[in-house]
Structure formats: structure tokens, C-alpha cells
Design an enzyme around this catalytic site. Sequence first.
Site, PDB file in Angstrom:
ATOM      1  N   HIS A   1     -13.959  13.139  20.668  1.00  0.00           N
ATOM      2  CA  HIS A   1     -13.687  15.050  20.413  1.00  0.00           C
ATOM      3  C   HIS A   1     -14.837  15.511  20.714  1.00  0.00           C
ATOM      4  CE1 HIS A   1      -9.983  17.495  19.733  1.00  0.00           C
ATOM      5  NE2 HIS A   1     -10.418  17.611  17.989  1.00  0.00           N
TER       6      HIS A   1
ATOM      7  N   ASN B   1     -12.031  23.010  14.447  1.00  0.00           N
ATOM      8  CA  ASN B   1     -11.119  24.007  14.350  1.00  0.00           C
ATOM      9  C   ASN B   1     -11.502  25.221  14.044  1.00  0.00           C
ATOM     10  OD1 ASN B   1     -10.077  21.446  14.073  1.00  0.00           O
ATOM     11  ND2 ASN B   1      -8.960  21.651  11.741  1.00  0.00           N
TER      12      ASN B   1
ATOM     13  N   ASP C   1     -12.301  18.470  25.325  1.00  0.00           N
ATOM     14  CA  ASP C   1     -11.389  16.663  25.235  1.00  0.00           C
ATOM     15  C   ASP C   1     -10.381  16.930  26.120  1.00  0.00           C
ATOM     16  OD1 ASP C   1     -10.371  15.957  22.407  1.00  0.00           O
ATOM     17  OD2 ASP C   1     -12.082  17.566  22.818  1.00  0.00           O
TER      18      ASP C   1
ATOM     19  N   ASN D   1      -6.775  21.331  18.925  1.00  0.00           N
ATOM     20  CA  ASN D   1      -6.863  22.435  17.811  1.00  0.00           C
ATOM     21  C   ASN D   1      -8.490  23.437  18.054  1.00  0.00           C
ATOM     22  OD1 ASN D   1      -5.457  21.653  16.385  1.00  0.00           O
ATOM     23  ND2 ASN D   1      -6.653  20.381  14.106  1.00  0.00           N
TER      24      ASN D   1
END
Length: 195
Positions: free
Chosen positions: A26, A73, A98, A119
Amino acid sequence: MLLRPSADFLIVGLGNPGAKYDRTRHNAGFRALDSLSRKLSCRVDKGKFQSLTGQCSFQGLKLVLLKPQTYMNLSGDAVAQAARFYKLPPERIIVLYDDISLDPGRLRIRADGSAGGHNGMKSIIARLGTQEFPRVKIGVGAKPHPEYDLADWVLSTFSAQEEKALDPIWEKAAEAVLAVATLGTEKAANQFNGK
């Protein structure tokens, strides 16, 4: 008379803050932005817009580099604040992140598109009110099997073999961003996609 803050491009690397996330899938956006900052000799260490930021120039363009510290997020909160401050339209915001649909070591430039379940991108699209902004997707590989939890997968680290495949991608992603800024998204995509 007040001088307006100005920049030509806001370049955003997505990731999660904190050492425990450094090498996770991530955080590919952070790693690519770090590579760009080294290439431009630009320190990304000033706290602003709930982010670490840095300013530099490239071929006469004023660039603002941004690493949101909001956790993935809520990335859109940081991006929206910076975009408002620099009065930048969405087409002048380039996001590095990513992508599990691409193999490690691959990248793809897009002018727009959906969040694709990411997200951080969902948050940015929601806060900017559009999905029409350029992005450089960095392949981090698909889940090993369908039942594998997506959050667990993107927060996992790369294998030694994957790290080797990724080694050249950070520099390539930095070059792709500069190509988007100087040539435009379409020409940059023709140059980098599928390679």
C-alpha cells in the site's frame, strides 16, 4: 497586494505514515514519491495540509510534492486542502499509488478512472468531486487466492523476488510523473504504458 500561492502541479504519493507500513504494498506511492524527491533534490519534510510536503521546480514548472499523513482512507482530505491552497484544478494533480491488478514492476498512466476498490483513491475522488485527474499506477501484484483478505494483502510486504522486480519501478514512476507534467498524460502514457 497579496501574492497568491501558485504551483503548476501537485504530485501526491499515497501510503500510510509510520515505519511499520514502509515496505508494504500500500505504500508504493510513498516510495515512488521518495524516488522523485531524490531525483529532483527536493526534501519532502514540511508539515502542511495534514501531509509532508516539499516544493521544487523542473523545466520551469513549480511542483509541490505531497505525502498525506492522514492514513490511506482519508487521503482526499489532505489532497483537497493542498489543491484549494494552490488553486489547482484536478487535471494538475498527479497521484502515485499501488494497483493490485498490475504485476510488480509494471506501471500504467491514466488520465482518469474509477477508484477500482482503492480506498485512498475513493477518498480523493470524493473530496475533489471528480475522477478526472492523472494518475500513475504502480503494480504490486494480485492477491494469491480470491479468499485472501484485501486489506491483509495490501498491508503485506513484498517478497525478496518481488522487491527485485520492483527495484527499477521507483525511478521509472518518477520519470513517468515528470513526463505527465511536461508532455501531457496522453503522450506520457504512450511512452510508459505496456513497457
